[in-house]
Design an enzyme around this catalytic site. Structure first.
Site, PDB file in Angstrom:
ATOM      1  N   TYR A 206       0.864  -1.187   0.000  1.00 18.57           N
ATOM      2  CA  TYR A 206       0.000   0.000   0.000  1.00 18.57           C
ATOM      3  C   TYR A 206       0.900   1.237   0.000  1.00 18.57           C
ATOM      4  CZ  TYR A 206      -3.770  -3.208   1.508  1.00 18.57           C
ATOM      5  OH  TYR A 206      -4.669  -4.247   1.610  1.00 18.57           O
TER       6      TYR A 206
ATOM      7  N   PHE B 255     -19.921   1.916  -1.128  1.00 20.60           N
ATOM      8  CA  PHE B 255     -21.281   1.977  -1.687  1.00 20.60           C
ATOM      9  C   PHE B 255     -22.345   1.748  -0.616  1.00 20.60           C
ATOM     10  CE2 PHE B 255     -25.063   0.186  -3.663  1.00 20.60           C
ATOM     11  CZ  PHE B 255     -25.339   1.153  -4.608  1.00 20.60           C
TER      12      PHE B 255
ATOM     13  N   GLY C  60     -18.391  -2.485   0.843  1.00 22.81           N
ATOM     14  CA  GLY C  60     -18.575  -2.473  -0.612  1.00 22.81           C
ATOM     15  C   GLY C  60     -17.908  -1.254  -1.240  1.00 22.81           C
TER      16      GLY C  60
ATOM     17  N   HIS D   9      -0.105 -12.055   0.943  1.00 14.21           N
ATOM     18  CA  HIS D   9      -1.068 -11.233   0.196  1.00 14.21           C
ATOM     19  C   HIS D   9      -1.649 -11.997  -0.994  1.00 14.21           C
ATOM     20  CE1 HIS D   9      -1.763  -6.621  -0.335  1.00 14.21           C
ATOM     21  NE2 HIS D   9      -2.882  -7.290  -0.406  1.00 14.21           N
TER      22      HIS D   9
HETATM   23  N1  LIG Z   1      -6.050  -8.577   1.336  1.00 16.55           N
HETATM   24  C1  LIG Z   1      -6.445  -7.896   0.293  1.00 16.55           C
HETATM   25  O1  LIG Z   1      -6.048  -8.204  -0.832  1.00 16.55           O
HETATM   26  C2  LIG Z   1      -7.387  -6.749   0.468  1.00 16.55           C
HETATM   27  C3  LIG Z   1      -8.080  -6.208  -0.631  1.00 16.55           C
HETATM   28  C4  LIG Z   1      -8.973  -5.167  -0.411  1.00 16.55           C
HETATM   29  C5  LIG Z   1      -9.145  -4.669   0.868  1.00 16.55           C
HETATM   30  N2  LIG Z   1      -8.451  -5.208   1.906  1.00 16.55           N
HETATM   31  C6  LIG Z   1      -8.585  -4.703   3.290  1.00 16.55           C
HETATM   32  O2  LIG Z   1      -9.925  -4.335   3.535  1.00 16.55           O
HETATM   33  C7  LIG Z   1      -9.944  -2.984   3.984  1.00 16.55           C
HETATM   34  C8  LIG Z   1     -11.252  -2.350   3.591  1.00 16.55           C
HETATM   35  O3  LIG Z   1     -11.440  -2.396   2.191  1.00 16.55           O
HETATM   36  P1  LIG Z   1     -11.699  -1.124   1.322  1.00 16.55           P
HETATM   37  O4  LIG Z   1     -11.120   0.027   2.029  1.00 16.55           O
HETATM   38  O5  LIG Z   1     -11.300  -1.394  -0.053  1.00 16.55           O
HETATM   39  O6  LIG Z   1     -13.296  -1.057   1.253  1.00 16.55           O
HETATM   40  P2  LIG Z   1     -14.474  -0.707   2.272  1.00 16.55           P
HETATM   41  O7  LIG Z   1     -14.017  -0.778   3.671  1.00 16.55           O
HETATM   42  O8  LIG Z   1     -15.606  -1.539   1.840  1.00 16.55           O
HETATM   43  O9  LIG Z   1     -14.837   0.795   1.872  1.00 16.55           O
HETATM   44  C9  LIG Z   1     -13.921   1.847   1.986  1.00 16.55           C
HETATM   45  C10 LIG Z   1     -14.584   3.094   1.432  1.00 16.55           C
HETATM   46  O10 LIG Z   1     -15.693   3.433   2.259  1.00 16.55           O
HETATM   47  C11 LIG Z   1     -15.574   4.756   2.728  1.00 16.55           C
HETATM   48  N3  LIG Z   1     -16.071   4.767   4.116  1.00 16.55           N
HETATM   49  C12 LIG Z   1     -15.541   4.111   5.174  1.00 16.55           C
HETATM   50  N4  LIG Z   1     -16.300   4.288   6.267  1.00 16.55           N
HETATM   51  C13 LIG Z   1     -17.330   5.067   5.904  1.00 16.55           C
HETATM   52  C14 LIG Z   1     -18.459   5.587   6.587  1.00 16.55           C
HETATM   53  N5  LIG Z   1     -18.688   5.311   7.869  1.00 16.55           N
HETATM   54  N6  LIG Z   1     -19.323   6.382   5.901  1.00 16.55           N
HETATM   55  C15 LIG Z   1     -19.116   6.663   4.598  1.00 16.55           C
HETATM   56  N7  LIG Z   1     -18.075   6.171   3.879  1.00 16.55           N
HETATM   57  C16 LIG Z   1     -17.183   5.387   4.528  1.00 16.55           C
HETATM   58  C17 LIG Z   1     -14.116   5.103   2.619  1.00 16.55           C
HETATM   59  O11 LIG Z   1     -13.976   6.492   2.408  1.00 16.55           O
HETATM   60  P3  LIG Z   1     -12.622   7.295   2.772  1.00 16.55           P
HETATM   61  O12 LIG Z   1     -11.514   6.500   2.198  1.00 16.55           O
HETATM   62  O13 LIG Z   1     -12.819   8.595   2.123  1.00 16.55           O
HETATM   63  O14 LIG Z   1     -12.541   7.362   4.237  1.00 16.55           O
HETATM   64  C18 LIG Z   1     -13.677   4.301   1.403  1.00 16.55           C
HETATM   65  O15 LIG Z   1     -13.975   5.021   0.231  1.00 16.55           O
HETATM   66  C19 LIG Z   1      -8.720  -2.354   3.348  1.00 16.55           C
HETATM   67  O16 LIG Z   1      -8.320  -1.174   4.007  1.00 16.55           O
HETATM   68  C20 LIG Z   1      -7.722  -3.478   3.506  1.00 16.55           C
HETATM   69  O17 LIG Z   1      -7.230  -3.458   4.835  1.00 16.55           O
HETATM   70  C21 LIG Z   1      -7.584  -6.239   1.725  1.00 16.55           C
END
Ligand SMILES: NC(=O)c1ccc[n+]([C@@H]2O[C@H](COP(=O)([O-])OP(=O)(O)OC[C@H]3O[C@@H](n4cnc5c(N)ncnc54)[C@H](OP(=O)(O)O)[C@@H]3O)[C@@H](O)[C@H]2O)c1
Length: 320
Positions: free
Chosen positions: A46, A212, A209, A112
């Site tokens: 990252y 979303f 999501g 990963h």
């Molecule tokens: N192992 C892997 O290959 C892999 C792959 C994908 C993800 N991950 C892990 O999963 C974690 C989460 O995934 P992700 O960040 O892709 O997706 P997510 O948690 O589903 O969504 C993140 C998005 O939601 C927004 N958000 C977060 N909390 C919110 C709230 N309370 N109200 C409104 N919007 C909100 C964030 O905005 P802002 O950013 O503007 O705050 C960001 O745009 C990653 O940080 C990572 O640690 C791991």
């Protein structure tokens, strides 16, 4: 460890870089820890590397408050991201992560992606040696996205499970990380039960999501070119509009609970309701959202809520 973790990826990767602000991200990590989200999920790729450096600035001051979860095995090149599971590489990557994170031990070290050029037993064996050396406390595997599993034949996650079983012969798998959310429930079918039956923890990636499910995004709003959602099939204006019933359902459940409960908290409470071994890692770079997300454990969904969410139309648009 808190029930809800903090995904640190959006602070330095995958989402619009113009929105990334170092000082705000630092406050986000502190706010998450203060609110009880002790699991901080990062990866060396990252940034690359800047996400771990950022966390290192926090961990230097409050290592005891955090459960540090990082990953190795993906290299960011000029054009492509490539897997590297060679034993020597993984060991060097761990030393580099320890330095960046300003700690002498990583609580959870995750592979990963498995390297198709290296037998997974070799990579996992090298990672097990890191546990023996006291550099790492436990090992996890990431299985984000189903494409790899499908390519290797069989059902969704069948390939992942075969790989996990091979790894278990070498050293215990403590956690599996894969996508799980209201609109991407595929891991419920086989992967989650596999973990539960073996006492393996499950880290739910992308539980909101990609934002979303929080109901804060508007169909057609557009995303900057370096934001994953600019190329994600579910984030075209058409698909975002088509999937509004999913958000509407989460809003209804939130409204029924009152007290300022948000759709994001309902989405996270749904993930938490899938098993005691499940820890959602919502990603955010904003302190107020980290606090909101950390509070989702307080929301207990009723059988009626869960039935209403189960009856929502399946998401439109390809998942991966
Ligand atoms: N192992 C892997 O290959 C892999 C792959 C994908 C993800 N991950 C892990 O999963 C974690 C989460 O995934 P992700 O960040 O892709 O997706 P997510 O948690 O589903 O969504 C993140 C998005 O939601 C927004 N958000 C977060 N909390 C919110 C709230 N309370 N109200 C409104 N919007 C909100 C964030 O905005 P802002 O950013 O503007 O705050 C960001 O745009 C990653 O940080 C990572 O640690 C791991």
């Amino acid at each position: 460890m808190g029930a809800v973790g903090l995904g640190c990826m959006p602070m330095s990767w995958a989402y619009s870089s113009s929105q990334q602000r170092g000082e705000r991200s630092l406050r986000t990590v502190h706010s998450a820890l203060d609110a009880g989200s002790s699991l901080l999920d990062t990866a060396d790729m990252y940034g690359p590397f800047t996400n771990e450096l950022l966390l290192g600035r926090v961990l230097k001051e409050r290592r005891a408050d955090a459960f540090v979860s990082t990953k190795a095995g993906l290299l960011v090149g000029d054009q492509h991201i490539v897997a590297n599971g060679r034993p020597g590489y993984v060991k060097r990557a761990c030393d580099a992560s320890l330095r960046r994170l300003q700690t002498d031990v990583i609580d959870l070290y995750q592979l990963h992606r498995a390297d198709p050029e290296v037998p997974v037993e070799e990579t996992w064996g090298a990672m097990a040696e890191l546990v023996g050396a006291g550099k790492v406390r436990a090992l996890g595997m990431c299985a984000v996205g189903a494409r790899a599993s499908r390519r290797s034949g069989g059902d969704l996650y069948a390939g992942t499970i075969r790989q996990l079983e091979r790894m278990q012969q070498v050293f215990p798998v403590s956690t599996v990380q894969a996508e799980l959310s209201v609109w991407s429930p595929q891991a419920l079918e086989r992967l989650l039960p596999w973990c539960e039956a073996r006492g393996v923890g499950f880290l739910a990636a992308t539980p909101l999501g990609n934002g979303f499910l929080t109901g804060t995004l508007t169909p057609g709003q557009g995303f900057e070119p370096d934001d994953v959602r600019a190329r994600h099939p579910r984030f075209t204006a058409e698909m975002m509009a088509a999937n509004q019933p999913v958000v509407a359902g989460l809003r209804r459940v939130a409204a029924r609970h009152g007290g300022g409960v948000t759709p994001a908290q309902v989405a996270l409470a749904w993930v938490l309701a899938q098993g005691r071994h499940v820890v959602p890692v919502p990603g955010t770079k904003r302190p107020e959202w980290a606090v909101e997300n950390a509070g989702a454990w307080k929301l207990e969904l009723t059988a009626y809520d869960l039935a209403e969410i189960a009856a929502l139309p399946p998401a439109r648009g390809s998942w991966d």
